[in-house]
Every structure is written in structure tokens, then in C-alpha cells.
Scaffold this motif. Structure first.
Motif, PDB file in Angstrom:
ATOM      1  N   LEU A 139       0.804  -1.886  -0.196  1.00 61.78           N
ATOM      2  CA  LEU A 139       0.202   0.527  -0.241  1.00 61.78           C
ATOM      3  C   LEU A 139       1.194   1.693   0.217  1.00 61.78           C
ATOM      4  CD1 LEU A 139      -2.798  -1.153   2.635  1.00 61.78           C
ATOM      5  CD2 LEU A 139      -2.699  -1.788   0.516  1.00 61.78           C
ATOM      6  N   ILE A 140       0.586   2.018  -1.048  1.00 58.57           N
ATOM      7  CA  ILE A 140       1.319   3.251  -1.275  1.00 58.57           C
ATOM      8  C   ILE A 140       1.343   4.374  -1.422  1.00 58.57           C
ATOM      9  CG2 ILE A 140       3.828   4.407  -2.679  1.00 58.57           C
ATOM     10  CD1 ILE A 140       3.762   1.541  -4.167  1.00 58.57           C
ATOM     11  N   ASP A 141       0.130   5.417  -0.078  1.00 61.73           N
ATOM     12  CA  ASP A 141      -0.066   6.663   0.069  1.00 61.73           C
ATOM     13  C   ASP A 141       0.480   8.050   0.911  1.00 61.73           C
ATOM     14  OD1 ASP A 141      -2.325   8.996   0.425  1.00 61.73           O
ATOM     15  OD2 ASP A 141      -3.152   6.981  -0.458  1.00 61.73           O
ATOM     16  N   ASP A 142       1.040   8.889   0.496  1.00 62.32           N
ATOM     17  CA  ASP A 142       1.333   9.976   1.112  1.00 62.32           C
ATOM     18  C   ASP A 142       0.625  10.337   2.391  1.00 62.32           C
ATOM     19  OD1 ASP A 142       0.091  11.273  -0.682  1.00 62.32           O
ATOM     20  OD2 ASP A 142       1.750  12.470  -1.629  1.00 62.32           O
ATOM     21  N   ALA A 163       4.260   1.718   1.983  1.00 60.71           N
ATOM     22  CA  ALA A 163       5.455   2.960   1.541  1.00 60.71           C
ATOM     23  C   ALA A 163       4.422   4.304   2.363  1.00 60.71           C
ATOM     24  CB  ALA A 163       5.905   2.874   0.749  1.00 60.71           C
ATOM     25  N   SER A 164       4.529   5.760   2.247  1.00 60.64           N
ATOM     26  CA  SER A 164       4.107   6.728   2.084  1.00 60.64           C
ATOM     27  C   SER A 164       4.803   7.765   0.657  1.00 60.64           C
ATOM     28  CB  SER A 164       4.652   7.544   3.510  1.00 60.64           C
ATOM     29  OG  SER A 164       6.408   7.876   3.496  1.00 60.64           O
ATOM     30  N   ASN A 165       5.833   7.046   0.100  1.00 56.60           N
ATOM     31  CA  ASN A 165       6.002   7.877  -1.472  1.00 56.60           C
ATOM     32  C   ASN A 165       6.146   6.916  -2.989  1.00 56.60           C
ATOM     33  OD1 ASN A 165       9.028   7.641  -1.355  1.00 56.60           O
ATOM     34  ND2 ASN A 165       8.589   8.632   0.577  1.00 56.60           N
ATOM     35  N   GLY A 166       6.494   7.344  -3.190  1.00 61.48           N
ATOM     36  CA  GLY A 166       6.727   6.438  -4.359  1.00 61.48           C
ATOM     37  C   GLY A 166       8.044   6.022  -4.785  1.00 61.48           C
ATOM     38  N   GLU A 167       8.924   6.740  -4.368  1.00 63.57           N
ATOM     39  CA  GLU A 167      10.801   5.900  -3.539  1.00 63.57           C
ATOM     40  C   GLU A 167      10.475   4.794  -3.615  1.00 63.57           C
ATOM     41  OE1 GLU A 167       9.797   9.006  -4.056  1.00 63.57           O
ATOM     42  OE2 GLU A 167      10.983  10.383  -5.876  1.00 63.57           O
ATOM     43  N   ASP A 168       9.861   4.900  -2.117  1.00 59.78           N
ATOM     44  CA  ASP A 168       9.851   3.863  -1.012  1.00 59.78           C
ATOM     45  C   ASP A 168       9.417   2.894  -1.373  1.00 59.78           C
ATOM     46  OD1 ASP A 168      11.627   5.426   0.445  1.00 59.78           O
ATOM     47  OD2 ASP A 168      10.215   6.290   1.973  1.00 59.78           O
ATOM     48  N   GLY A 169       8.224   3.174  -1.863  1.00 59.95           N
ATOM     49  CA  GLY A 169       7.263   2.248  -2.523  1.00 59.95           C
ATOM     50  C   GLY A 169       7.881   1.158  -3.384  1.00 59.95           C
ATOM     51  N   TRP A 170       8.939   1.956  -4.653  1.00 59.44           N
ATOM     52  CA  TRP A 170       9.451   0.993  -5.558  1.00 59.44           C
ATOM     53  C   TRP A 170      10.652   0.307  -4.320  1.00 59.44           C
ATOM     54  CZ3 TRP A 170      10.127  -0.975 -10.402  1.00 59.44           C
ATOM     55  CH2 TRP A 170      11.350  -0.749 -10.638  1.00 59.44           C
ATOM     56  N   LYS A 171      10.799   0.858  -3.646  1.00 58.14           N
ATOM     57  CA  LYS A 171      12.649   0.232  -3.188  1.00 58.14           C
ATOM     58  C   LYS A 171      11.947  -1.065  -2.484  1.00 58.14           C
ATOM     59  CE  LYS A 171      15.226   4.195  -2.311  1.00 58.14           C
ATOM     60  NZ  LYS A 171      16.447   5.600  -1.038  1.00 58.14           N
ATOM     61  N   ARG A 186      -1.380  10.611  -7.028  1.00 56.40           N
ATOM     62  CA  ARG A 186      -1.033  12.416  -7.016  1.00 56.40           C
ATOM     63  C   ARG A 186      -0.249  12.225  -5.729  1.00 56.40           C
ATOM     64  NH1 ARG A 186      -2.746  16.783  -9.862  1.00 56.40           N
ATOM     65  NH2 ARG A 186      -2.004  17.757  -8.142  1.00 56.40           N
ATOM     66  N   MET A 187       1.510  12.166  -5.337  1.00 55.62           N
ATOM     67  CA  MET A 187       2.319  12.129  -5.066  1.00 55.62           C
ATOM     68  C   MET A 187       3.442  12.644  -4.575  1.00 55.62           C
ATOM     69  SD  MET A 187       2.402   8.135  -3.147  1.00 55.62           S
ATOM     70  CE  MET A 187       2.509   7.173  -4.902  1.00 55.62           C
ATOM     71  N   GLN A 188       3.932  13.278  -3.621  1.00 59.38           N
ATOM     72  CA  GLN A 188       6.197  13.917  -4.435  1.00 59.38           C
ATOM     73  C   GLN A 188       6.092  13.226  -4.947  1.00 59.38           C
ATOM     74  OE1 GLN A 188       5.549  17.810  -3.816  1.00 59.38           O
ATOM     75  NE2 GLN A 188       3.492  17.468  -2.999  1.00 59.38           N
ATOM     76  N   GLY A 189       7.761  13.835  -5.608  1.00 61.83           N
ATOM     77  CA  GLY A 189       8.678  12.704  -6.412  1.00 61.83           C
ATOM     78  C   GLY A 189       7.667  11.948  -7.304  1.00 61.83           C
ATOM     79  N   MET A 190       8.505  10.822  -7.094  1.00 58.70           N
ATOM     80  CA  MET A 190       7.684   9.325  -7.894  1.00 58.70           C
ATOM     81  C   MET A 190       6.115   9.714  -7.732  1.00 58.70           C
ATOM     82  SD  MET A 190       8.609   5.629  -8.907  1.00 58.70           S
ATOM     83  CE  MET A 190      10.638   6.196  -8.406  1.00 58.70           C
ATOM     84  N   ASP A 191       5.093  10.048  -8.712  1.00 61.80           N
ATOM     85  CA  ASP A 191       4.200   9.845  -8.197  1.00 61.80           C
ATOM     86  C   ASP A 191       3.045   8.306  -9.033  1.00 61.80           C
ATOM     87  OD1 ASP A 191       3.902   9.696 -11.408  1.00 61.80           O
ATOM     88  OD2 ASP A 191       2.874  11.534 -11.583  1.00 61.80           O
ATOM     89  N   GLY A 192       2.497   7.760  -8.559  1.00 62.95           N
ATOM     90  CA  GLY A 192       1.584   6.478  -9.375  1.00 62.95           C
ATOM     91  C   GLY A 192       1.998   5.941 -10.243  1.00 62.95           C
ATOM     92  N   VAL A 193       1.511   7.013 -11.690  1.00 64.48           N
ATOM     93  CA  VAL A 193       1.905   6.604 -12.446  1.00 64.48           C
ATOM     94  C   VAL A 193       2.852   6.125 -13.146  1.00 64.48           C
ATOM     95  CG1 VAL A 193       1.217   7.351 -15.423  1.00 64.48           C
ATOM     96  CG2 VAL A 193      -0.648   8.249 -12.843  1.00 64.48           C
ATOM     97  N   GLU A 194       4.380   7.008 -12.552  1.00 59.80           N
ATOM     98  CA  GLU A 194       5.869   6.951 -12.877  1.00 59.80           C
ATOM     99  C   GLU A 194       5.981   5.270 -12.281  1.00 59.80           C
ATOM    100  OE1 GLU A 194       8.077  10.304 -12.809  1.00 59.80           O
ATOM    101  OE2 GLU A 194       6.470  11.233 -11.649  1.00 59.80           O
ATOM    102  N   LEU A 195       5.713   5.342 -10.592  1.00 62.65           N
ATOM    103  CA  LEU A 195       5.674   3.786 -10.256  1.00 62.65           C
ATOM    104  C   LEU A 195       4.949   2.886 -10.898  1.00 62.65           C
ATOM    105  CD1 LEU A 195       6.603   2.432  -7.762  1.00 62.65           C
ATOM    106  CD2 LEU A 195       4.526   2.567  -6.717  1.00 62.65           C
ATOM    107  N   CYS A 196       3.619   2.952 -11.298  1.00 63.53           N
ATOM    108  CA  CYS A 196       3.286   1.975 -11.757  1.00 63.53           C
ATOM    109  C   CYS A 196       4.245   1.591 -12.905  1.00 63.53           C
ATOM    110  CB  CYS A 196       2.175   2.120 -12.529  1.00 63.53           C
ATOM    111  SG  CYS A 196       0.882   0.974 -13.876  1.00 63.53           S
ATOM    112  N   ASN A 197       4.496   2.338 -14.176  1.00 64.35           N
ATOM    113  CA  ASN A 197       5.561   2.497 -15.375  1.00 64.35           C
ATOM    114  C   ASN A 197       6.957   1.704 -14.995  1.00 64.35           C
ATOM    115  OD1 ASN A 197       7.491   3.181 -17.699  1.00 64.35           O
ATOM    116  ND2 ASN A 197       5.000   3.251 -18.310  1.00 64.35           N
ATOM    117  N   LYS A 198       6.996   2.230 -13.892  1.00 66.25           N
ATOM    118  CA  LYS A 198       8.376   1.483 -13.928  1.00 66.25           C
ATOM    119  C   LYS A 198       8.769   0.365 -13.370  1.00 66.25           C
ATOM    120  CE  LYS A 198      12.461   2.998 -11.479  1.00 66.25           C
ATOM    121  NZ  LYS A 198      13.276   4.196 -10.298  1.00 66.25           N
TER     122      LYS A 198
END
Length: 396
Positions: A139-142, A163-171, A186-198
Motif C-alpha cells: 500500500l503506497i499513499d503519502d 510506503a508513504s511515497n513512490g520512491e520508498d514504494g519502489w524500493k 498524486r504523490m510528491q516525487g515519483m507519482d503513482g503513474v510513474e511508479l506503475c510504469n517503472k
């Protein structure tokens, strides 16, 4: 078994004279495998490593193909190396005085047949976080309030990571390999769409489904999420029952994928529909393995090279589809081919086993029974008269 001792350590070694483990597979023998409700996925070695390292010890494997394998556990003497909050078992104390042993004893005295829930306090994890049949959600939400709400919705049925943000969620996704990711957009830094794409572009994580949450209602925003590879997209404020249903549906579809694999590999007709990309991947895997039945030392590394993907990427994709390790996956395809040879070419059991590169007839029979639920002879008697040379025609 061999016992050893020096001034500061004791060791225990066990070995066999079996077929051995290839050097490319040794590094993975202690890995944590998912799908543990299935049999034969090596969870025992993961637990050995967990408990040994919890006691600040080490365990390692030495093996040589064709000669056997040795496992060695090394533990330090005394208790000075243990964490300050560790409680050693006192001389003369009963097992029930020690939390871990006490629970085991209680379960044994009660005649329980199910697994005993053991509390592991060294790293703050419960037994369910070490070995569990629950699916895992990341679960990832800031927004802390939303995070707590999601935790409340799913904690009873799933193993949760947050995780509370995209970067931590990715790790964290790379570390725990969840069965499903639910992320805010909508999250600071890496947003959800970027994370999903990654995640979707990653060889190791690309099989993991992603559900995106957003407060945006515009069609463009939803389209951006879907184009990013999201498996589903839910607008806030969301209905809790709808979200739960979507999570269950996505995970059920993953289970159907494994059912499709099993039906295909055991030559059973199946009505299960899966995306064409998975059908093509399975077809290609079968083609590569069957094309190398006569190849000596057809390793998982060579399998990955032939598939045009990294070994870790192939492992994760095979695991997500079949629930099997690469070696077990290859063996299943070999057995599948043997079944076809016995039915189509009228080979006997020994001929078919040799033809697919399994020289040990007893081992072949054991593995055949595990996969098909009957002996090779029973399989021939039941299906050979009806076989017409085509795959996927046998009615289970």
C-alpha cells in the motif's frame, strides 16, 4: 552428520550423495518462495536461514553436480553476541518457559496438526510475516489517514506492507515482491503513474498487478493510469466494497493464470481465458525446453539466454505464472513431452524418460505422479486409445 567445534563456534554439517546443485542455482536455495501452499517450493531452507541468522550464525551450501550436497550451520558459543532483549533458555527450565519452545510444546500436547503460530521477537515479525498462505499487498499513499484506512480494510485477509511515497514504494516492492500494489497517483516525487510504469517495465517486477487510486475524475487522468500499465484505476472517494472486490478479482485472475499453466502442462482441455501474451510466453518456454531435451547441462542460465531475458527476470515471470522455480518448471515441460511421446509415439515408460533427458526411471515415475496424479503406466492405459496427436484434447 558431522559435528565440529573450535574455541568460539560449533558447526553441524549434513550431506547427501544425490544429484547435486548447479553453481548457478546455489545462490537461490535459501530464497523465500511465494506460493507456499503448494508443495516442494523450498520454504524449509528459507526458515533455516532465518532462524540461524536470528541467532547471529551463518549457514552455507556446498555442492557438486553428480556428487552431492553439503549444508553447514555455524553458531557462536555463549550468549554475548545475541541482542540485549534475547532471552536464553535457562538450565533446568522447562520448554514452556521459553516463548518459542512453549508454543511448540502447547501445540504438540494439544495434538494439533496445523502449523503453530510462532512469535518471532528478534526482528519484530510474527510467523505470518515469515511464512503465510496470505497474499501480500503493498500500500503506497503519502496521506497517513488514507494509509491507515487501507490498512484497516485489508489487514485481516492479507499480509500488508506500507510506503508513504513512490520512491520508498519502489524500493519496498523490489525487497518484498508483493502479490499486488495499490498506490495513490498524486504523490510528491515519483507519482503513482510513474511508479506503475517503472514496475511494469521491470523484468523482475513486471508481473505484479497495480491498482491506482486518484482524486482526479477526468478521462485523461484515467487514461494516463491505464497507459502506464495499471491493471485497474479507482477514483477517490472510493467505495470500500468495490476496492475489496477489485483486489480479489485481480488476484483471482493471477490464480487462473496458474490454473491455465497447469492445464496446459498436463495436456488437459481448459476453458480458462488468459491474455495472449501469457499464452505466447508459455508456448515459447515449451518450445525452448523441448528443443534442448538432448542438450547436456541445459541450465536455467541457458534457458534465460534462449528466451532473451535475464535469469532473474525469467525466474520472476515463471514464478508468477506457474508458482514453480525454474528447475521445476523445466522438469514439468520435460514430463509433459514424455507424456506426449508415450501417447503419440507409443513409447514405453523407460524410453520416454530417456528421450526427455531423465535417466533415473524411479525419479521419473515419482515426478510424473506428482504432476499428473497417476503413474505413467496408468496414464498410458487411460489416455493412449483416445489420443489423436493433438495437444489439449484430454478431458480431465
Amino acid at each position: 552428520m558431522v559435528l565440529g567445534e573450535n574455541s568460539g563456534e560449533v558447526s553441524v554439517s549434513v550431506e547427501d550423495s544425490g544429484c547435486g546443485i548447479g553453481p548457478e542455482d546455489i545462490e537461490g536455495v535459501f530464497g523465500k518462495f511465494r506460493g507456499i501452499a503448494q508443495k516442494g517450493f523450498g520454504i524449509g531452507l528459507y526458515l533455516v536461514k532465518h532462524f540461524v541468522e536470528s541467532h547471529r550464525g551463518r549457514v552455507y551450501c556446498q555442492s557438486e553436480l553428480g556428487k552431492g550436497t553439503r549444508f553447514t550451520i555455524v553458531l557462536k558459543k555463549g550468549v554475548s553476541h545475541l541482542p540485549a532483549d534475547a532471552v536464553p533458555v535457562r538450565d533446568g527450565a522447562s520448554p514452556a518457559d521459553h516463548g518459542l519452545l512453549g508454543e511448540l510444546v502447547d501445540g504438540a500436547e494439544a495434538g494439533e496438526k496445523e502449523e503453530v503460530a510462532i512469535v518471532l521477537t528478534e526482528d519484530g515479525k510474527t510467523a505470518d510475516e515469515v511464512i503465510t498462505g496470505k497474499k501480500s499487498l503493498l500500500l503506497i499513499d503519502d496521506e497517513e489517514e488514507i494509509g491507515r484506512y487501507l490498512d484497516h480494510l485489508f489487514r485481516d485477509r492479507y499480509l500488508l506492507y506500507r510506503a508513504s511515497n513512490g520512491e520508498d514504494g519502489w524500493k519496498l516492492a523490489q525487497q518484498v515482491m508483493p502479490d499486488l500494489v495499490i498506490s495513490d497517483v498524486r504523490m510528491q516525487g515519483m507519482d503513482g503513474v510513474e511508479l506503475c510504469n517503472k514496475i511494469k517495465r521491470s523484468e523482475a517486477l513486471g508481473h505484479i498487478p497495480v491498482i491506482l487510486l486518484t482524486g482526479e475524475t477526468a478521462t485523461e487522468a484515467r487514461l494516463r493510469g491505464i497507459e502506464g500499465g495499471a491493471d485497474d484505476y479507482i477514483t477517490k472517494p472510493f467505495d470500500k466494497d468495490l476496492l475489496r472486490a477489485k483486489v480479489e478479482t485481480v488476484l483471482r485472475n493471477r490464480d487462473q493464470l496458474r490454473r491455465f499453466f497447469f492445464d496446459s502442462i498436463t495436456l488437459k482441455e481448459t476453458a480458462i481465458k488468459v491474455p495472449a501474451e501469457y499464452q505466447e510466453f508459455l508456448r515459447r518456454c515449451i518450445e525452448v525446453v523441448e528443443g534442448n531435451l538432448d542438450t547436456e547441462e541445459f541450465t536455467t542460465r541457458k534457458f534465460a539466454q534462449a528466451m532473451g531475458i535475464s535469469r532473474s527476470g525469467l525466474y520472476q515471470k515463471v514464478k508468477s505464472i506457474s508458482g514453480q522455480s525454474l528447475n521445476a518448471f523445466i522438469r514439468s515441460i520435460r514430463l509433459r513431452r514424455a507424456a506426449v511421446l508415450m501417447l503419440k509415439d507409443n513409447m514405453n515408460v523407460n524410453q520416454a524418460a530417456f528421450q526427455v533427458g531423465i535417466g533415473d526411471a524411479r525419479y521419473f515415475r515419482e515426478q510424473f505422479v506428482k504432476l499428473f496424479g497417476m503413474t505413467p503406466s496408468e496414464y498410458i492405459k487411460k489416455y493412449r486409445p483416445a489420443f489423436n496427436g493433438e495437444l489439449n484434447i484430454i478431458k480431465g
